[in-house]
Motif scaffolding. Sequence first.
Motif, PDB file in Angstrom:
ATOM      1  N   GLY A  83       1.642  39.969 -26.692  1.00 51.39           N
ATOM      2  CA  GLY A  83       0.394  39.298 -27.024  1.00 51.39           C
ATOM      3  C   GLY A  83      -0.110  39.517 -28.433  1.00 51.39           C
ATOM      4  O   GLY A  83      -1.250  39.155 -28.733  1.00 51.39           O
ATOM      5  N   ALA A  84       0.687  40.115 -29.323  1.00 47.58           N
ATOM      6  CA  ALA A  84       0.220  40.319 -30.700  1.00 47.58           C
ATOM      7  C   ALA A  84       1.356  40.214 -31.715  1.00 47.58           C
ATOM      8  O   ALA A  84       1.297  39.402 -32.645  1.00 47.58           O
ATOM      9  CB  ALA A  84      -0.481  41.674 -30.832  1.00 47.58           C
ATOM     10  N   ILE A  85       2.394  41.027 -31.556  1.00 49.60           N
ATOM     11  CA  ILE A  85       3.420  41.162 -32.601  1.00 49.60           C
ATOM     12  C   ILE A  85       4.067  39.835 -32.996  1.00 49.60           C
ATOM     13  O   ILE A  85       4.119  39.503 -34.200  1.00 49.60           O
ATOM     14  CB  ILE A  85       4.492  42.186 -32.181  1.00 49.60           C
ATOM     15  CG1 ILE A  85       3.861  43.543 -31.872  1.00 49.60           C
ATOM     16  CG2 ILE A  85       5.544  42.322 -33.275  1.00 49.60           C
ATOM     17  CD1 ILE A  85       3.086  44.149 -33.020  1.00 49.60           C
ATOM     18  N   PRO A  86       4.597  39.027 -32.065  1.00 51.09           N
ATOM     19  CA  PRO A  86       5.233  37.768 -32.495  1.00 51.09           C
ATOM     20  C   PRO A  86       4.270  36.857 -33.268  1.00 51.09           C
ATOM     21  O   PRO A  86       4.657  36.247 -34.259  1.00 51.09           O
ATOM     22  CB  PRO A  86       5.664  37.126 -31.167  1.00 51.09           C
ATOM     23  CG  PRO A  86       5.826  38.276 -30.220  1.00 51.09           C
ATOM     24  CD  PRO A  86       4.739  39.239 -30.607  1.00 51.09           C
ATOM     25  N   ALA A  87       3.021  36.779 -32.813  1.00 51.50           N
ATOM     26  CA  ALA A  87       2.049  35.909 -33.487  1.00 51.50           C
ATOM     27  C   ALA A  87       1.707  36.434 -34.874  1.00 51.50           C
ATOM     28  O   ALA A  87       1.517  35.645 -35.816  1.00 51.50           O
ATOM     29  CB  ALA A  87       0.787  35.792 -32.639  1.00 51.50           C
ATOM     30  N   MET A  88       1.604  37.756 -35.035  1.00 54.26           N
ATOM     31  CA  MET A  88       1.308  38.327 -36.347  1.00 54.26           C
ATOM     32  C   MET A  88       2.428  38.023 -37.340  1.00 54.26           C
ATOM     33  O   MET A  88       2.178  37.715 -38.514  1.00 54.26           O
ATOM     34  CB  MET A  88       1.088  39.832 -36.208  1.00 54.26           C
ATOM     35  CG  MET A  88      -0.160  40.188 -35.405  1.00 54.26           C
ATOM     36  SD  MET A  88      -0.246  41.930 -34.916  1.00 54.26           S
ATOM     37  CE  MET A  88      -0.716  42.703 -36.463  1.00 54.26           C
ATOM     38  N   VAL A 523      10.255  44.031 -37.453  1.00 54.75           N
ATOM     39  CA  VAL A 523       9.192  44.243 -36.464  1.00 54.75           C
ATOM     40  C   VAL A 523       9.596  43.670 -35.107  1.00 54.75           C
ATOM     41  O   VAL A 523       9.421  44.307 -34.059  1.00 54.75           O
ATOM     42  CB  VAL A 523       7.873  43.591 -36.934  1.00 54.75           C
ATOM     43  CG1 VAL A 523       6.846  43.575 -35.800  1.00 54.75           C
ATOM     44  CG2 VAL A 523       7.296  44.343 -38.110  1.00 54.75           C
ATOM     45  N   LEU A 524      10.151  42.471 -35.106  1.00 52.87           N
ATOM     46  CA  LEU A 524      10.529  41.822 -33.846  1.00 52.87           C
ATOM     47  C   LEU A 524      11.655  42.576 -33.134  1.00 52.87           C
ATOM     48  O   LEU A 524      11.659  42.690 -31.901  1.00 52.87           O
ATOM     49  CB  LEU A 524      10.941  40.374 -34.103  1.00 52.87           C
ATOM     50  CG  LEU A 524       9.820  39.439 -34.570  1.00 52.87           C
ATOM     51  CD1 LEU A 524      10.381  38.058 -34.895  1.00 52.87           C
ATOM     52  CD2 LEU A 524       8.735  39.320 -33.511  1.00 52.87           C
ATOM     53  N   LEU A 525      12.600  43.110 -33.898  1.00 59.13           N
ATOM     54  CA  LEU A 525      13.693  43.878 -33.295  1.00 59.13           C
ATOM     55  C   LEU A 525      13.173  45.158 -32.629  1.00 59.13           C
ATOM     56  O   LEU A 525      13.580  45.501 -31.510  1.00 59.13           O
ATOM     57  CB  LEU A 525      14.739  44.225 -34.355  1.00 59.13           C
ATOM     58  CG  LEU A 525      15.671  43.085 -34.787  1.00 59.13           C
ATOM     59  CD1 LEU A 525      16.544  43.532 -35.955  1.00 59.13           C
ATOM     60  CD2 LEU A 525      16.548  42.639 -33.614  1.00 59.13           C
TER      61      LEU A 525
END
Length: 535
Positions: A83-88, A523-525
């Motif tokens: 709910g945060a990282i992908p959108a950021m 970050v995504l990894l």
Amino acid sequence: MVSINLVDYMIIAGYIIVTIIVGYGLKKYMKTGEDFFLSGRSLPSWITGLAFLSANLGALEIIGMVANSAKYGILTVHFYWIGAIPAMVFLGVFMMPFYYESKVRSVPEYLKLRYNEATHAVNAISFAIMTILMSGISMYAMALLFKVMLGWTLTASILISALVVLIYIFWGGLSSSIYNEVIQFFLIWLGILPIVFLGMKEVGGFKGFLSRLPENFLHSWKTLGDPSANPLGIEWVGVVLGLGFVLSFGYWTTDFLVVQRALASENLSASRRTPIIAAFPKMLVPIIVVIPGLVALSVLPELSSNSNPDYNSSLILLMKHYLPSGVLGLAITALLASFMSGMAGNVTAFNTVWTYDIYGSYIRKNMPDSHYLRMGKYATIFGVLLSIGSAYIVQSFPNLMDYMQLIFSFFNAPLFATFLLGMFWRRATPWGGFFGLVSGILTAAIHYFLYRFNIINYPSEMGANYYQAWWAWLVDFSVTIIVSLFTSKKRDEELKGLVYGLSKIKAEKEKFFLRPEVLGSLVLLITLFLNIIFW
């Protein structure tokens, strides 16, 4: 109420004095509207990155997410890793070039350029309402802390803390808020980590949780195949679409509260890195919210043995349970800092949108910059006063995060559809954007009343919020497309710098490992790895 001594009060007072000094010290630099509202677009990315995170890491986030953890278990990590990282990352890589290069002063102003005045007005008014409601939540959360810990009345707690925020924002504008947010970021970690360590020691680490908590409280994905098997009462589709896609992207990519921090950056590269830099510590926030919530459910009889537990008090009860004088003062100061962070972020966003997008667009147009600077300061005053009133609304909601996500499902979820089509589909028309946005907000309102009157049912309030967000987004997305197919679009010349395919993003001369695409991929990894570990 617990007993705190002179040392605790000195720590709290010292922090308040520092925040006011910071605001006063920046007062002399607030010479123009851009200085007051956007820090003169001059701050480095590490400053704006920490402020970007800290503006979201308010009292609502800390107290509310600990409450969520006690209520829903480790599923709470989805608010961060899905709910945060992908959108950021998406904001930094794809959307900040349009916000920054178009020189807009706010998110609603982008809609004015991309669509029309009507779409701009709907978003500006709805966003102003949302910031007041969100600021009220932060006020209430901090007042709850002061009431339980210091014995102050709810009203006294709200008024005193609101006065401090008002003073330093009135003097130092967004810069004051940002620099204090950086201080607050470190204070929050220092204040909450002792509870994490002491709590983990008492329950016997993660192995101790296994013997004290239900099985479905200890998995983030394993139980999402069956709604009846997890405390959220929702399946993975609701988590991915409702939270991970609509609510997450709706908040992190369109909410001016956080985007404003990136707009204050010194250049385009810094603005793009801002949300991605913030994503690294954001991944670790579950350490100070999820673990305390699980500890509270394990060791506090007020929660485990109560048929109607007050989850909002989970962190406060833990502070009373674990912390001695001195350390208690630091923890209270950390929560005070988180309150300041959340409220100040909403107030600075409100005064900007009110001044430029409402007052400057529809009440007094084409006035000198000095006039809007004064209005921004007046807006700070009445924004705080309105927030005080909205704080009392929160009392009717037993879980702060349920209320927050409800607000986001009304305003951010449909707005994301409007932005997504506006930035990536040049055929989206001015009236398509307007009718889509209005339809999305109305859909959220209709869904809410159907749920409240038990015409439709969900196992939990949070589950209802997820699906409300999804339907609001879907209706907005669909209506925007349909209306756009039957109305006139803007000329390509008018859309340059606003839509992909018609815009040239400046080449960035920087080291490979500092590029937003590289940092974002890293970050995504790491986030994927964390999801696998806590499957």
